[in-house]
Write an enzyme that holds these catalytic residues in place. Sequence first.
Site, mmCIF file in Angstrom:
data_model
loop_
_atom_site.group_PDB
_atom_site.id
_atom_site.type_symbol
_atom_site.label_atom_id
_atom_site.label_comp_id
_atom_site.label_asym_id
_atom_site.label_seq_id
_atom_site.Cartn_x
_atom_site.Cartn_y
_atom_site.Cartn_z
ATOM 1 N N GLU A 68 4.976 4.687 -18.422
ATOM 2 C CA GLU A 68 6.399 5.000 -18.401
ATOM 3 C C GLU A 68 7.237 3.723 -18.386
ATOM 4 O OE1 GLU A 68 4.021 8.231 -16.424
ATOM 5 O OE2 GLU A 68 4.160 6.054 -16.222
ATOM 6 N N PRO A 271 -11.038 0.069 -18.487
ATOM 7 C CA PRO A 271 -10.762 1.198 -17.592
ATOM 8 C C PRO A 271 -9.262 1.381 -17.364
ATOM 9 C CG PRO A 271 -12.413 -0.284 -16.656
ATOM 10 C CD PRO A 271 -11.795 -0.991 -17.818
ATOM 11 N N ARG A 272 -8.840 2.630 -17.259
ATOM 12 C CA ARG A 272 -7.427 2.923 -16.994
ATOM 13 C C ARG A 272 -6.991 2.299 -15.672
ATOM 14 N NH1 ARG A 272 -2.872 3.229 -16.440
ATOM 15 N NH2 ARG A 272 -1.380 4.907 -16.794
ATOM 16 N N GLU A 314 -3.788 -6.230 -20.977
ATOM 17 C CA GLU A 314 -4.437 -6.956 -22.068
ATOM 18 C C GLU A 314 -4.881 -6.056 -23.212
ATOM 19 O OE1 GLU A 314 -6.257 -11.058 -20.891
ATOM 20 O OE2 GLU A 314 -7.447 -9.480 -19.957
ATOM 21 N N ASN A 338 -1.820 7.297 -24.537
ATOM 22 C CA ASN A 338 -0.886 7.056 -25.627
ATOM 23 C C ASN A 338 -1.569 6.343 -26.808
ATOM 24 O OD1 ASN A 338 1.310 6.386 -27.208
ATOM 25 N ND2 ASN A 338 2.081 4.835 -25.809
ATOM 26 N N PRO A 339 -1.594 6.972 -28.006
ATOM 27 C CA PRO A 339 -2.242 6.328 -29.155
ATOM 28 C C PRO A 339 -1.306 5.429 -29.966
ATOM 29 C CG PRO A 339 -1.583 8.523 -29.790
ATOM 30 C CD PRO A 339 -1.148 8.345 -28.338
ATOM 31 N N GLU A 341 0.341 2.565 -29.390
ATOM 32 C CA GLU A 341 0.133 1.115 -29.398
ATOM 33 C C GLU A 341 -0.972 0.695 -30.368
ATOM 34 O OE1 GLU A 341 -0.406 -0.093 -25.358
ATOM 35 O OE2 GLU A 341 1.746 -0.157 -24.961
#
EC number: 2.4.99.12
Length: 440
Positions: A68, A271-272, A314, A338-339, A341
């Site tokens: 966000e 990892p998220r 990164e 989110n795809p 980027e």
Amino acid sequence: MDERAGRLLLRAYHAAGYAALPLVPAFLGWRTRRGKEDPLRRGERFGRPSLARPRGRLVWIHAASVGETNAVMPLVARIVDEGVGVLFTTVTLTGAKTAMGKLPKGAFHQYAPLDIGACIDRFLDNWRPDLALFVESELWPATMGRLVRAKIPQVLVNARLSERSFARWEKLGETARLLFGPVTLCLAQSEADGARYHRLGVEKVTVTGNLKFDVPPPFADPRTVAAFEPLLAGRDVWVAASTHEGEEEVIAAAHRVLRHRRRGLLTIIVPRHPGRGPEVAAALAARGFAVALRSRDEPIRPETDIYLADTLGELGLFYRLAPIAFLGGSLVPHGGQNPIEPVRLDTAILHGPHVHNFAEVYAALDRTGRAETVRNSEGLATVLDALFSDPTAMRRRATKAAEALAAFSGALDATMRALLPYLRPIAIASGLDAHRGGGG
């Protein structure tokens, strides 16, 4: 539930918050030990400022976390350009770190107060915002009520509301309408989101689109990219981005299947939640994979199977290094990441079946053959093998993905147009305050 019952439920919520106040320090201490709170800035969660209030008028913008925050940063810059200061709050440490690295001059960060009346009152009494903007689905009952009491307009920006969340709110009946009815304006991502908010009681709804489509590609230092490129030369490389618990095992299994067909294969896992890095690395090493951990500066060697990039901010680097990206949060029922980027960096997109957080985006990509759904390790390995075997098709898929998303842009301009009637009076008042030497 009638209005009287709805008001009673809201009063019970507020009372529960006050009753919980004595327990909050212990709760925040537990979160601090888990790395989820900043011990040096814990007072901000009680509404106590750690910075002096700047002179002039302020707009309060609140975003939950990293995604966000990144989405709304161009909007923050536009608002500052209008001559209005911005108080930007987040909940998470990662959101705070992202914000502090990107906020323009004229904007500053604090952690959001807890949704308890006393904390919110302290926060509002100090910062005295003229307008409150809440990003996506940040909906806190006590905060919303205190803003109404303080007569501060509240706007939902880049607003989304899933069917599941809507169903939960709708069950509250009149309670939901008491909360949402006073919302000044809802700027929704889609017609469906707007319709849900309207059904909950928001009178003024405008569909402005998704701000994430107008975010520039994520940054990567060219020197870092150049340093990595020789390490990857001659290897098939792909990245599994923003993975959640339960997905790394599937990704590692796909790597095991594929490495026998494609010697030198390197899988990059991001990892998220970076704090999971050492745990994930240990689990993969126990299964016989050669793992290098970025947070420990472990180098990529010819024998490295998996590079675990457990650092923050990164992804721009790894999307530039890998021609194929699997988007996490989609093999488990999280709703997908989110795809946009990786698409902006000409990366071919793969994802699992659980993508309801970005359903419209993934539908556009899948419909045009720009992205592909995989459901298990075997399917993932098969698709990866096919893409690596045909680099021309892989590049064509990546460039066509950007074309598929072009129709979704324009949300930033639409959002600013909708906000200007609220921002311009604040900017004028701020200028008058500066001229008079007041507003501090």
